[in-house]
Design a protein around this motif. Structure first.
Motif, PDB file in Angstrom:
ATOM      1  N   GLY A  14       2.262   8.068  -8.317  1.00  0.00           N
ATOM      2  CA  GLY A  14       3.328   7.476  -7.510  1.00  0.00           C
ATOM      3  C   GLY A  14       2.847   6.957  -6.165  1.00  0.00           C
ATOM      4  N   THR A  15       3.705   6.182  -5.498  1.00  0.00           N
ATOM      5  CA  THR A  15       3.400   5.615  -4.181  1.00  0.00           C
ATOM      6  C   THR A  15       4.389   6.154  -3.164  1.00  0.00           C
ATOM      7  OG1 THR A  15       2.685   3.563  -5.258  1.00  0.00           O
ATOM      8  CG2 THR A  15       3.126   3.461  -2.885  1.00  0.00           C
ATOM      9  N   PRO A  16       3.911   6.961  -2.201  1.00  0.00           N
ATOM     10  CA  PRO A  16       4.828   7.514  -1.191  1.00  0.00           C
ATOM     11  C   PRO A  16       5.317   6.432  -0.227  1.00  0.00           C
ATOM     12  CG  PRO A  16       2.696   8.673  -1.226  1.00  0.00           C
ATOM     13  CD  PRO A  16       2.535   7.419  -2.017  1.00  0.00           C
ATOM     14  N   LYS A  17       6.622   6.434   0.011  1.00  0.00           N
ATOM     15  CA  LYS A  17       7.218   5.474   0.946  1.00  0.00           C
ATOM     16  C   LYS A  17       6.729   5.679   2.369  1.00  0.00           C
ATOM     17  CE  LYS A  17      11.784   4.808  -1.183  1.00  0.00           C
ATOM     18  NZ  LYS A  17      13.214   5.159  -1.075  1.00  0.00           N
ATOM     19  N   GLU A  18       6.660   6.946   2.782  1.00  0.00           N
ATOM     20  CA  GLU A  18       6.466   7.264   4.196  1.00  0.00           C
ATOM     21  C   GLU A  18       5.251   6.551   4.796  1.00  0.00           C
ATOM     22  OE1 GLU A  18       5.903  11.394   5.053  1.00  0.00           O
ATOM     23  OE2 GLU A  18       6.180  11.112   7.211  1.00  0.00           O
ATOM     24  N   PHE A  19       4.097   6.689   4.101  1.00  0.00           N
ATOM     25  CA  PHE A  19       2.868   6.068   4.613  1.00  0.00           C
ATOM     26  C   PHE A  19       3.040   4.559   4.766  1.00  0.00           C
ATOM     27  CE2 PHE A  19      -1.104   3.810   3.825  1.00  0.00           C
ATOM     28  CZ  PHE A  19      -1.901   4.341   4.811  1.00  0.00           C
ATOM     29  N   VAL A  20       3.556   3.928   3.698  1.00  0.00           N
ATOM     30  CA  VAL A  20       3.717   2.467   3.698  1.00  0.00           C
ATOM     31  C   VAL A  20       4.609   2.016   4.848  1.00  0.00           C
ATOM     32  CG1 VAL A  20       4.654   0.500   2.397  1.00  0.00           C
ATOM     33  CG2 VAL A  20       3.313   2.260   1.203  1.00  0.00           C
ATOM     34  N   PHE A  21       5.771   2.649   4.983  1.00  0.00           N
ATOM     35  CA  PHE A  21       6.724   2.202   6.001  1.00  0.00           C
ATOM     36  C   PHE A  21       6.238   2.488   7.426  1.00  0.00           C
ATOM     37  CE2 PHE A  21      10.418   2.514   2.748  1.00  0.00           C
ATOM     38  CZ  PHE A  21       9.979   1.329   2.177  1.00  0.00           C
ATOM     39  N   GLU A  22       5.523   3.584   7.598  1.00  0.00           N
ATOM     40  CA  GLU A  22       4.967   3.905   8.923  1.00  0.00           C
ATOM     41  C   GLU A  22       3.964   2.845   9.362  1.00  0.00           C
ATOM     42  OE1 GLU A  22       3.049   7.675   9.174  1.00  0.00           O
ATOM     43  OE2 GLU A  22       4.934   8.760   9.415  1.00  0.00           O
ATOM     44  N   GLN A  23       3.078   2.464   8.425  1.00  0.00           N
ATOM     45  CA  GLN A  23       2.052   1.463   8.737  1.00  0.00           C
ATOM     46  C   GLN A  23       2.689   0.103   9.030  1.00  0.00           C
ATOM     47  OE1 GLN A  23      -1.251   2.125   9.091  1.00  0.00           O
ATOM     48  NE2 GLN A  23      -0.723   4.258   8.770  1.00  0.00           N
ATOM     49  N   ILE A  24       3.674  -0.258   8.219  1.00  0.00           N
ATOM     50  CA  ILE A  24       4.350  -1.544   8.422  1.00  0.00           C
ATOM     51  C   ILE A  24       5.005  -1.579   9.800  1.00  0.00           C
ATOM     52  CG2 ILE A  24       6.339  -2.936   7.676  1.00  0.00           C
ATOM     53  CD1 ILE A  24       5.616  -2.230   4.810  1.00  0.00           C
ATOM     54  N   LYS A  25       5.602  -0.466  10.180  1.00  0.00           N
ATOM     55  CA  LYS A  25       6.257  -0.387  11.485  1.00  0.00           C
ATOM     56  C   LYS A  25       5.245  -0.614  12.605  1.00  0.00           C
ATOM     57  CE  LYS A  25       9.753   2.747  11.622  1.00  0.00           C
ATOM     58  NZ  LYS A  25      10.223   4.141  11.836  1.00  0.00           N
ATOM     59  N   LYS A  26       4.000  -0.167  12.364  1.00  0.00           N
ATOM     60  CA  LYS A  26       2.942  -0.355  13.373  1.00  0.00           C
ATOM     61  C   LYS A  26       2.377  -1.773  13.359  1.00  0.00           C
ATOM     62  CE  LYS A  26       0.288   3.389  12.381  1.00  0.00           C
ATOM     63  NZ  LYS A  26      -0.989   4.105  12.551  1.00  0.00           N
ATOM     64  N   GLY A  27       2.887  -2.617  12.444  1.00  0.00           N
ATOM     65  CA  GLY A  27       2.412  -3.991  12.380  1.00  0.00           C
ATOM     66  C   GLY A  27       1.272  -4.200  11.394  1.00  0.00           C
ATOM     67  N   GLU A  28       0.990  -3.184  10.599  1.00  0.00           N
ATOM     68  CA  GLU A  28      -0.144  -3.279   9.676  1.00  0.00           C
ATOM     69  C   GLU A  28       0.239  -3.994   8.374  1.00  0.00           C
ATOM     70  OE1 GLU A  28      -3.122  -2.410  10.389  1.00  0.00           O
ATOM     71  OE2 GLU A  28      -2.932  -0.999  12.042  1.00  0.00           O
ATOM     72  N   ILE A  29      -0.781  -4.542   7.736  1.00  0.00           N
ATOM     73  CA  ILE A  29      -0.620  -5.064   6.389  1.00  0.00           C
ATOM     74  C   ILE A  29      -1.132  -3.986   5.449  1.00  0.00           C
ATOM     75  CG2 ILE A  29      -1.410  -6.790   4.734  1.00  0.00           C
ATOM     76  CD1 ILE A  29      -1.607  -8.666   7.248  1.00  0.00           C
ATOM     77  N   VAL A  30      -0.265  -3.544   4.539  1.00  0.00           N
ATOM     78  CA  VAL A  30      -0.621  -2.472   3.618  1.00  0.00           C
ATOM     79  C   VAL A  30      -0.874  -3.069   2.243  1.00  0.00           C
ATOM     80  CG1 VAL A  30       0.091  -0.285   2.603  1.00  0.00           C
ATOM     81  CG2 VAL A  30       0.857  -0.887   4.914  1.00  0.00           C
ATOM     82  N   LEU A  31      -2.049  -2.781   1.689  1.00  0.00           N
ATOM     83  CA  LEU A  31      -2.387  -3.283   0.355  1.00  0.00           C
ATOM     84  C   LEU A  31      -2.107  -2.202  -0.674  1.00  0.00           C
ATOM     85  CD1 LEU A  31      -3.724  -5.437  -1.517  1.00  0.00           C
ATOM     86  CD2 LEU A  31      -5.895  -4.263  -1.098  1.00  0.00           C
ATOM     87  N   LEU A  32      -1.337  -2.572  -1.691  1.00  0.00           N
ATOM     88  CA  LEU A  32      -1.076  -1.650  -2.790  1.00  0.00           C
ATOM     89  C   LEU A  32      -1.512  -2.315  -4.083  1.00  0.00           C
ATOM     90  CD1 LEU A  32       0.176   0.927  -3.979  1.00  0.00           C
ATOM     91  CD2 LEU A  32       2.366  -0.254  -4.018  1.00  0.00           C
ATOM     92  N   GLU A  33      -2.494  -1.697  -4.743  1.00  0.00           N
ATOM     93  CA  GLU A  33      -2.965  -2.225  -6.020  1.00  0.00           C
ATOM     94  C   GLU A  33      -2.262  -1.439  -7.120  1.00  0.00           C
ATOM     95  OE1 GLU A  33      -6.794  -0.846  -7.236  1.00  0.00           O
ATOM     96  OE2 GLU A  33      -6.023  -1.358  -9.215  1.00  0.00           O
ATOM     97  N   ILE A  34      -1.598  -2.146  -7.998  1.00  0.00           N
ATOM     98  CA  ILE A  34      -0.741  -1.433  -8.952  1.00  0.00           C
ATOM     99  C   ILE A  34      -0.520  -2.230 -10.236  1.00  0.00           C
ATOM    100  CG2 ILE A  34       1.461  -2.324  -8.075  1.00  0.00           C
ATOM    101  CD1 ILE A  34       2.359   0.726  -8.265  1.00  0.00           C
ATOM    102  N   ASP A  35      -0.209  -1.534 -11.328  1.00  0.00           N
ATOM    103  CA  ASP A  35       0.038  -2.246 -12.589  1.00  0.00           C
ATOM    104  C   ASP A  35       1.383  -2.973 -12.547  1.00  0.00           C
ATOM    105  OD1 ASP A  35       2.032  -0.353 -13.059  1.00  0.00           O
ATOM    106  OD2 ASP A  35       0.757   0.874 -14.328  1.00  0.00           O
ATOM    107  N   VAL A  36       1.628  -3.781 -13.559  1.00  0.00           N
ATOM    108  CA  VAL A  36       2.798  -4.648 -13.553  1.00  0.00           C
ATOM    109  C   VAL A  36       4.097  -3.833 -13.552  1.00  0.00           C
ATOM    110  CG1 VAL A  36       4.038  -6.419 -14.874  1.00  0.00           C
ATOM    111  CG2 VAL A  36       1.550  -6.556 -14.625  1.00  0.00           C
TER     112      VAL A  36
END
Lengths: 202, 202
Positions: free
Chosen positions: B81-103
């Motif tokens: 699974g992909t945790p929301k918290e990390f992704v949203f925290e980084q985005i809030k800091k202005g970061e681009i978050v890369l997620l590699e994932i199947d279709v």
């Protein structure tokens, strides 16, 4: 091959859209420039079909009446406009058409043809914008202030655009626009039969 | 500075998303990688927090129940699974978050967080896709055929994505994705106070 599209490069006076558009055309070989029409007389160094298509006032009014223009404007005693036919023909052929135009013209296009990609060129600072307006050297102090005040107002319209590019160093601005073009070409919506193009290739 | 965003890099097995994502992370210093969680045991060479966050089944089920995941899947006896918290925290800091994932995972994310930028990686030909699946060398003839058939079906989902990139030469695919990132950063909607940033600068 991707479908073609219209790239509207616009910005207030002093944003440097003329310079950036020229530099972009020199570097990018796969972009077609949209030439405007005008009713004013050609200047000594101007070539018909290159700088503008020079046409009569009667013909211009006919084109407006027949809805043949993407946008048009009346600037000091003369008409200027962008003919639809050329733009749409090139897009149909898969070309990217570059149209360099002022903010008022871009807003007219957005009303009539919102499928275009709208790029707003912005100066790095207002001081630099003023310098650029002054550097043209062709205008009175009053004209400079009017241009500056208009440019300031026109910055409000950036929200109507898809992208904005800060024109500090011309080469950097051109690179940014080139990245926008690469990305827009890769948009799924600009392609048909993506799956078939992969599965039918040997 | 632009607002951050989630870049979902996805595609069928054999599209090369692992290789491209690794090459992209090496070149682009301003991208943050989203690390998945899993309930499977770490393999000898795997590092917790780097390859995956390895967590217990109880914790995983708690996260699902608390809606803490952007997507999750059950693959052979294990959860991923992909945790929301990390992704949203980084985005809030202005970061681009890369997620590699199947279709399947990408489609789940699209339902829950459509603000992400979705990139579909596509093989140049189906022959090349089959070669890549075979090259892994870890699977039986039957598994290879299943993977190939699934990949073929998954190509239908390209229309759910914003962009597609053909992965023929890895470097070229990485460059295309970098152009997409540059363009997405320049989107007006990813910025606030564009005018103020120009007019207040000296």
């Amino acid at each position: 091959m991707s479908k073609g599209f219209l790239l509207v490069l616009s910005g207030p006076s002093g944003s440097g859209k003329g310079t950036v558009s020229e530099a972009l055309m020199k570097r990018a070989k796969d972009i077609v420039f949209s030439t405007s029409i005008t009713t004013r007389a050609p200047r000594p160094n101007e070539v018909d079909g290159e700088n503008y298509f020079f046409i009569s006032e009667e013909r211009f009014e006919e084109m407006v009446a027949n809805d043949e223009l993407l946008e048009h404007a009346f600037v000091h005693t003369n008409y200027y406009g962008t003919p639809k036919e050329f733009v749409f023909e090139q897009i149909k052929k898969g070309e990217i058409v570059l149209l360099e135009i002022d903010v008022q013209g871009a807003l007219q296009i957005k009303e009539r043809y919102k499928e275009a990609v709208f790029v707003f060129l912005i100066p790095p600072t207002m001081d630099e914008l003023r310098n650029r307006i002054i550097k043209r050297g062709t205008e009175s102090e009053k004209d400079i202030e009017t241009r500056f005040a208009n440019a300031f107002k026109e910055l409000d319209f950036v929200d109507e655009y898809d992208y904005f590019v800060v024109n500090d160093v011309v080469e950097k601005a051109v690179e940014d626009i080139e990245a926008i073009i690469v990305a827009e070409r890769l948009r799924v919506k600009r392609h048909e039969n993506i799956k078939e193009n992969v599965t039918e290739k040997r």
